[in-house]
Design a protein around this motif. Structure first.
Motif, short mmCIF file in Angstrom:
data_model
loop_
_atom_site.label_atom_id
_atom_site.label_comp_id
_atom_site.label_asym_id
_atom_site.label_seq_id
_atom_site.Cartn_x
_atom_site.Cartn_y
_atom_site.Cartn_z
N VAL A 1 69.23 -15.98 -11.46
CA VAL A 1 67.78 -16.04 -11.49
C VAL A 1 67.22 -14.96 -10.57
O VAL A 1 67.44 -15.00 -9.36
CB VAL A 1 67.28 -17.42 -11.04
N PRO A 2 66.53 -14.00 -11.11
CA PRO A 2 65.99 -12.92 -10.27
C PRO A 2 64.73 -13.37 -9.55
O PRO A 2 64.03 -14.28 -10.01
CB PRO A 2 65.68 -11.83 -11.28
N THR A 3 64.46 -12.75 -8.41
CA THR A 3 63.17 -13.00 -7.77
C THR A 3 62.13 -12.16 -8.50
O THR A 3 62.40 -11.05 -8.93
CB THR A 3 63.21 -12.60 -6.28
N ILE A 4 60.97 -12.74 -8.62
CA ILE A 4 59.92 -12.06 -9.37
C ILE A 4 59.18 -11.12 -8.43
O ILE A 4 58.66 -11.53 -7.40
CB ILE A 4 58.94 -13.08 -9.96
N GLU A 5 59.16 -9.86 -8.79
CA GLU A 5 58.45 -8.88 -7.97
C GLU A 5 57.21 -8.40 -8.70
O GLU A 5 57.27 -8.03 -9.86
CB GLU A 5 59.37 -7.68 -7.69
N VAL A 6 56.11 -8.43 -7.99
CA VAL A 6 54.87 -7.91 -8.54
C VAL A 6 54.36 -6.86 -7.57
O VAL A 6 54.14 -7.13 -6.40
CB VAL A 6 53.82 -9.02 -8.71
N ASP A 7 54.22 -5.65 -8.05
CA ASP A 7 53.80 -4.56 -7.19
C ASP A 7 52.71 -3.73 -7.83
O ASP A 7 52.51 -3.79 -9.05
CB ASP A 7 55.00 -3.63 -6.88
N GLY B 1 47.94 0.15 -14.96
CA GLY B 1 47.32 -1.15 -14.67
C GLY B 1 47.16 -1.39 -13.18
O GLY B 1 47.43 -0.53 -12.35
N ASP B 2 46.69 -2.59 -12.86
CA ASP B 2 46.44 -2.94 -11.47
C ASP B 2 47.71 -3.41 -10.78
O ASP B 2 47.94 -3.14 -9.61
CB ASP B 2 45.38 -4.03 -11.40
N LEU B 3 48.50 -4.15 -11.50
CA LEU B 3 49.75 -4.67 -10.95
C LEU B 3 50.81 -4.63 -12.05
O LEU B 3 50.49 -4.65 -13.23
CB LEU B 3 49.57 -6.11 -10.45
N ALA B 4 52.06 -4.59 -11.63
CA ALA B 4 53.14 -4.52 -12.61
C ALA B 4 54.32 -5.34 -12.14
O ALA B 4 54.50 -5.55 -10.94
CB ALA B 4 53.56 -3.08 -12.83
N THR B 5 55.10 -5.82 -13.08
CA THR B 5 56.32 -6.53 -12.72
C THR B 5 57.49 -6.00 -13.53
O THR B 5 57.33 -5.57 -14.68
CB THR B 5 56.19 -8.05 -12.92
N ASN B 6 58.65 -6.01 -12.89
CA ASN B 6 59.86 -5.52 -13.55
C ASN B 6 60.74 -6.69 -13.99
O ASN B 6 61.92 -6.52 -14.24
CB ASN B 6 60.63 -4.60 -12.62
N PRO C 1 65.30 -5.22 -22.54
CA PRO C 1 64.16 -5.45 -21.65
C PRO C 1 62.83 -5.47 -22.41
O PRO C 1 61.96 -6.29 -22.11
CB PRO C 1 64.21 -4.26 -20.68
N LEU C 2 62.69 -4.58 -23.38
CA LEU C 2 61.44 -4.50 -24.12
C LEU C 2 61.16 -5.79 -24.87
O LEU C 2 60.03 -6.29 -24.91
CB LEU C 2 61.47 -3.31 -25.09
N GLY D 1 60.49 -1.38 -19.82
CA GLY D 1 60.36 -2.84 -19.83
C GLY D 1 59.39 -3.36 -18.80
O GLY D 1 59.42 -4.53 -18.44
N PHE D 2 58.54 -2.47 -18.31
CA PHE D 2 57.54 -2.91 -17.34
C PHE D 2 56.46 -3.75 -18.02
O PHE D 2 56.11 -3.51 -19.18
CB PHE D 2 56.85 -1.71 -16.68
N LEU D 3 55.96 -4.71 -17.30
CA LEU D 3 54.77 -5.44 -17.73
C LEU D 3 53.62 -4.96 -16.87
O LEU D 3 53.60 -5.20 -15.66
CB LEU D 3 54.97 -6.96 -17.54
#
Length: 568
Positions: free
Chosen positions: A39-45, A53-58, A71-72, A129-131
């Motif tokens: 389970v990965p930690t969720i990173e929002v940067d 955008g304003d913020l993105a997560t990998n 990833p896509l 695969g960035f959001l």
RNA sequence: GCGCCCGUAGCUCAGUGGAUAGAGCAUCUGACUUCGGAUCAGACGGUCGGGGGUUCGAAUCCCUCCGGGCGCGCCA
């Protein structure tokens, strides 16, 4: 106590991403991960480029490996769920299986979402695969309003695990005034304290000094010699400040100190060193640095701290005697040699008082100890932490921050210093030349690990172009605007509701201003302060651009935060 | 010799495994008759010390070499 602190925007969005992921699992579009290790930690940067955008997560890329899917593909699924979050008013209210597992942070983020609305405006999927998330206008406005209401409190963060932290710094022995070599440690330590306090920790600023021993005797002998016109001892102290002390030495004290010899040196030395210590305290006050505790090394012996610590080590079986001395088995903890605690003469070493001090600090109830030391002390780091571990304390709770050298340069030539000969530039002299704000900024904007050059002439010459004035000017403009607004009878709107939706410049400034808690949080977790000054510059730049493009209006929003930053 | 830190634009320095490596200074070109021009817009500028490796992806993590700083006392 004050009102609950809203989590940073980043944390609220992170929670939204987490909810989207959970919903995808609940809906069966993504499988649950059985192995917790996957389970990965969720990173929002914040993305490097605004068009992302304003913020993105990998997260999608992190999930690609455990899911064995592209990833896509994963990103598309998560994006769909996030979009649904944006549409569903009651997205948070539904049953949430993972709630218990994720704890208070998630609960706080959920509460904030209920209060401020869903943070997600729109979502884009970008290769590989960035959001990329754009914040909802209503959310930004609500968050900015909340920040305005928080006023001076905005920027504070609720630490997940608040600690009582002891930060010991400067700690120069009172045998002479502070010189420019002490400046970096003073600023680094104080800035760290401010950041930790803003991040929700209790902080005690502590100054440790040696008020007895050979150095102080030498000082006393030197002062007495000058006063009486006898030769200064070879290893004595010289310099103007010693002469001044000699002139100010009370006649009665000198007379009462008796014949020349160790006893007189001790009496005169203690008087002189207390005078110097008081001077140091005054110098630090000029820097805006105030200590909560002035701890004398001697007190660790008189109150038995050192002996108790030694007993503690003895009980742990890591102490032995050899050659008439008492040793700590530091090699049992990976050190390259064992260390002497008490010499064969019966006196304790510095290491002896160090371990007594560690135990004494923990005995006062601190959760975490920070030492700000010069890099030249790095050899003692391992042994002190080893001893702390042997005494039963957590090694990670004894932290040394080593501050690298500053080369002081004047017009390209290095300024050399020696306290013994009295050839040095005092801290007070430096500040008289370059100013407290510029000096604080200079040291605060550089990583403590890197050796740096401080060119005094350059610092003065460039003062008009110095970033600190750039930021202060932004603050000055804000004040000016507020003044002008008041003169013309204008008052700020009660709410930003609807005012940011279609103005990209204002919106960008508001979002940037809302990052302050994140900056504070980051600075506190990594124990580095340079991110704060970088952020302040960035915010000032954004404000200056805003100033150019958008006349007056809702000046009240950036004002509070920018004003705070200019003060940092 | 061993250990720790550092090496990023001409200079001073940012950059906790993410997208096109950034800021200030310096240099050059432009901009308001209005909220403070200590400002703003733009240009120039890079083998991230060299070389291997790890992986979807490296300035960042690992190894190695080069170069610089500091430390290796029963000193304080």
């Amino acid at each position: 106590m004050h009102a609950p602190i809203s989590p940073p925007v980043r944390a609220i969005v992170r929670r939204a991403v987490e909810r989207a992921w959970e919903r995808a699992i609940a809906a069966g579009t993504l499988p649950a991960l059985s192995d917790a290790g996957e389970v990965p930690t969720i990173e929002v940067d914040r993305p490097a480029h605004p068009e992302h955008g304003d913020l993105a997560t990998n997260l999608a890329m992190k999930l690609a490996r455990p899911y064995r899917r592209s990833p896509l593909e994963i990103a598309q699924i998560l994006a769909a769920e996030l979009e649904r979050d944006a549409e569903a008013e009651g997205a948070v209210a539904g049953p949430d299986a993972a709630r218990d597992a994720v704890g208070d942070d998630a609960a706080a983020a959920d509460a904030a979402t209920v209060l401020l609305g869903s943070p997600v405006g729109s979502v884009d999927v970008a290769a590989p695969g960035f959001l990329n998330i754009r914040l909802a206008p209503a959310f930004v406005e609500a968050a900015a309003d909340a920040a305005r209401r928080a006023g001076e409190e905005f920027g504070r963060v609720a630490a997940p695990r608040p600690q009582h932290v002891n930060v010991e710094f400067v700690s120069a022995n009172p045998t002479g005034p502070l010189h420019i070599g002490n400046a970096r440690g003073a600023f680094v330590g104080d800035l760290l304290c401010r950041v930790l306090a803003a991040a929700g920790h209790r902080v005690t600023r502590e100054y440790y000094f040696n008020d007895f021993g050979q150095q102080v005797w030498n000082l006393g002998a030197s002062v007495a010699a000058i006063r009486l016109g006898t030769p200064i001892p070879e290893d004595g102290y010289r310099g103007d400040y010693v002469r001044e002390l000699a002139a100010e030495l009370p006649e009665a004290l000198l007379a009462g100190a008796g014949e020349p010899g160790p006893e007189r040196d001790r009496v005169v030395g203690e008087w002189a060193s207390e005078r110097i210590r008081a001077g140091i305290e005054a110098s630090l006050a000029h820097l805006g640095v105030h200590f909560d505790v002035w701890k004398s090394e001697g007190s660790l012996y008189t109150d038995g701290s050192v002996e108790r610590a030694l007993e503690r080590l003895r009980a742990a079986g890591v102490v032995y005697e050899a050659d008439g001395a008492v040793w700590f088995r530091s090699t049992a903890y990976g050190d390259d040699k064992d260390r002497v605690i008490r010499k064969s003469s019966g006196d304790y070493t510095y290491f002896g008082s160090d371990i007594g001090y560690v135990a004494e600090k923990f005995g006062r109830g601190f959760d975490h100890l920070v030492y700000i030391w010069g890099v030249d002390h790095h050899g003692t780091v391992a042994r002190v932490r080893n001893a702390a571990e042997a005494m039963g304390f957590a090694r990670d709770d004894v932290e040394m921050i080593l501050v690298a050298w500053v080369r002081f340069v004047r017009d390209g030539a290095e300024v050399s210093m020696s306290k013994r000969t009295g050839e040095f530039i005092t801290l007070d002299e430096l500040l008289a030349e370059v100013g407290v704000d510029a000096a604080r900024w200079f040291f605060g904007s550089r990583a403590h690990t890197s050796a740096i050059d401080f060119d005094i002439e350059l610092a003065k010459k460039q003062s008009n172009e110095n970033p600190v004035y750039y930021v202060q000017y932004a603050h000055a403009r804000i004040c000016s605007i507020l003044r002008k607004a008041a003169d013309s009878g204008l008052t700020a709107a009660d709410s930003l509701d609807g005012s940011l939706a279609d103005d990209e410049v204002s919106r960008g400034l508001a979002i940037l201003a809302l990052r302050l808690p994140e900056v504070v949080e980051d600075a506190a977790t990594v124990h580095e302060t340079q991110g704060v000054t970088a952020y302040a510059t960035e915010l000032a730049t954004a404000f200056h651009a805003f100033y150019r493009d958008r006349r007056v209006v809702d000046a009240a929003d950036p004002a509070t935060s920018a004003a705070r930053l200019a003060l940092v």
